[in-house]
Design an enzyme around this catalytic site. Sequence first.
Site, PDB file in Angstrom:
ATOM      1  N   SER A 128       0.848  -1.188   0.000  1.00 47.17           N
ATOM      2  CA  SER A 128       0.000   0.000   0.000  1.00 47.17           C
ATOM      3  C   SER A 128       0.883   1.236   0.000  1.00 47.17           C
ATOM      4  CB  SER A 128      -0.898   0.004   1.234  1.00 47.17           C
ATOM      5  OG  SER A 128      -1.470   1.273   1.451  1.00 47.17           O
ATOM      6  N   SER A 129       0.371   2.321  -0.542  1.00 42.09           N
ATOM      7  CA  SER A 129       1.140   3.566  -0.563  1.00 42.09           C
ATOM      8  C   SER A 129       1.337   4.154   0.828  1.00 42.09           C
ATOM      9  CB  SER A 129       0.457   4.600  -1.462  1.00 42.09           C
ATOM     10  OG  SER A 129      -0.862   4.849  -1.024  1.00 42.09           O
ATOM     11  N   CYS A 130       0.641   3.630   1.833  1.00 48.95           N
ATOM     12  CA  CYS A 130       0.807   4.145   3.198  1.00 48.95           C
ATOM     13  C   CYS A 130       2.143   3.731   3.802  1.00 48.95           C
ATOM     14  CB  CYS A 130      -0.333   3.695   4.092  1.00 48.95           C
ATOM     15  SG  CYS A 130      -0.314   1.946   4.511  1.00 48.95           S
ATOM     16  N   TYR A 157      -0.450  -0.849  10.178  1.00 45.24           N
ATOM     17  CA  TYR A 157      -0.650  -1.509   8.880  1.00 45.24           C
ATOM     18  C   TYR A 157       0.560  -1.280   7.980  1.00 45.24           C
ATOM     19  CZ  TYR A 157      -2.777  -2.531   4.327  1.00 45.24           C
ATOM     20  OH  TYR A 157      -3.047  -3.031   3.073  1.00 45.24           O
ATOM     21  N   LYS A 161       3.250  -4.004   6.102  1.00 44.33           N
ATOM     22  CA  LYS A 161       3.517  -4.043   4.668  1.00 44.33           C
ATOM     23  C   LYS A 161       5.002  -3.813   4.364  1.00 44.33           C
ATOM     24  CE  LYS A 161      -0.465  -5.160   3.155  1.00 44.33           C
ATOM     25  NZ  LYS A 161      -0.626  -6.468   2.469  1.00 44.33           N
ATOM     26  N   HIS A 200     -12.664   2.446   2.936  1.00 47.80           N
ATOM     27  CA  HIS A 200     -11.762   3.547   2.626  1.00 47.80           C
ATOM     28  C   HIS A 200     -12.576   4.749   2.143  1.00 47.80           C
ATOM     29  CE1 HIS A 200      -8.739   0.230   2.462  1.00 47.80           C
ATOM     30  NE2 HIS A 200      -8.005   1.165   3.039  1.00 47.80           N
TER      31      HIS A 200
END
Length: 333
Positions: A128-130, A157, A161, A200
Amino acid sequence: MTLTTPTSDSRDQVDFTSGPLERTGTFYVAGHRGLVGSAIWRRLHAEGFTDLVGRSSADLDLKDRDAVFAFFAETKPRYVVLAAAKVGGILANDTYPVDFLSDNLRIQVNVLDAALKYGVERLLFLGSSCIYPRLAAQPIREDSLLTGHLEPTNDAYAIAKIAGILQIQAVRRQYGLPWISAMPTNLYGPGDNFSPAGSHVLPALIRRYDDAAKNGASSVTNWGTGTPRREFLHVDDMAEACLHLLEHYDGPEQVNVGTGRDVTIREIADTIAQVVGFTGTTEWDTDKPDGTPQKLLDVSKLAEAGWTAQIDLTAGLRSTVEWYRDHADTIRQ
């Protein structure tokens, strides 16, 4: 043709030959009923893959290590996409950080360890881009990873990742397998989670505005200020990008997958209101968090690999709203 992807890690000596995957090879899509996994499944089926394997969470708990190893021993997949994860929006991530960290770490470690033991030839790990720092320079390059503090509302989270990316890199260094990672931007489309508490931002807005339009509400209230900027990619584009990367990209560094364009939350809310036919006003609860101010991915590495997004945002929103309305009685609530 052998690809020689530049890398800053001289220990990575993986050999990879670009070309189509064998359409008869056993292909396991972990999380095949989720937003991303179901889109990848549809894409693979359309591309002629004849031995697709998937298990629902009721049939196979990926947090159960013994069950995961038994599944791999039985099916012996040649290819794997790891799209299974515990996911949620700002509220869920901020409220249940232990769940998001523990569950995702166990899912990843179990699947990746089993894939290694049973000789999976090609594997794509989806993150994920987070994973990137909260205040990373925009657009965010892949080498921004681990250069600053994470967004605190979803740091648990993100750490899980990041651990997955590092495990992929470790497998490449230690075992020489051409496994790769891809980091999608905010995704949307058919199969999304539209629940009020777990969704989301985009599906949450679709549900909120569609309900308001159906009920004749005069106003809708959204979280935050509406000023943060977000990038959105249709999940069917994501699925196409995944197959393209599996067939054409190799390297230890994760690949950003997005459109390279962003909009404000206020702009996306206005567009959704127009698409669903809501004619009332929008209020903003500024006591609620905004999250990261901007999150736009640099997709030059993806473009160099030969792929760019195709689905226009407004057209994608229209088709997603249509899907949501058609499946209102069966979608995740």
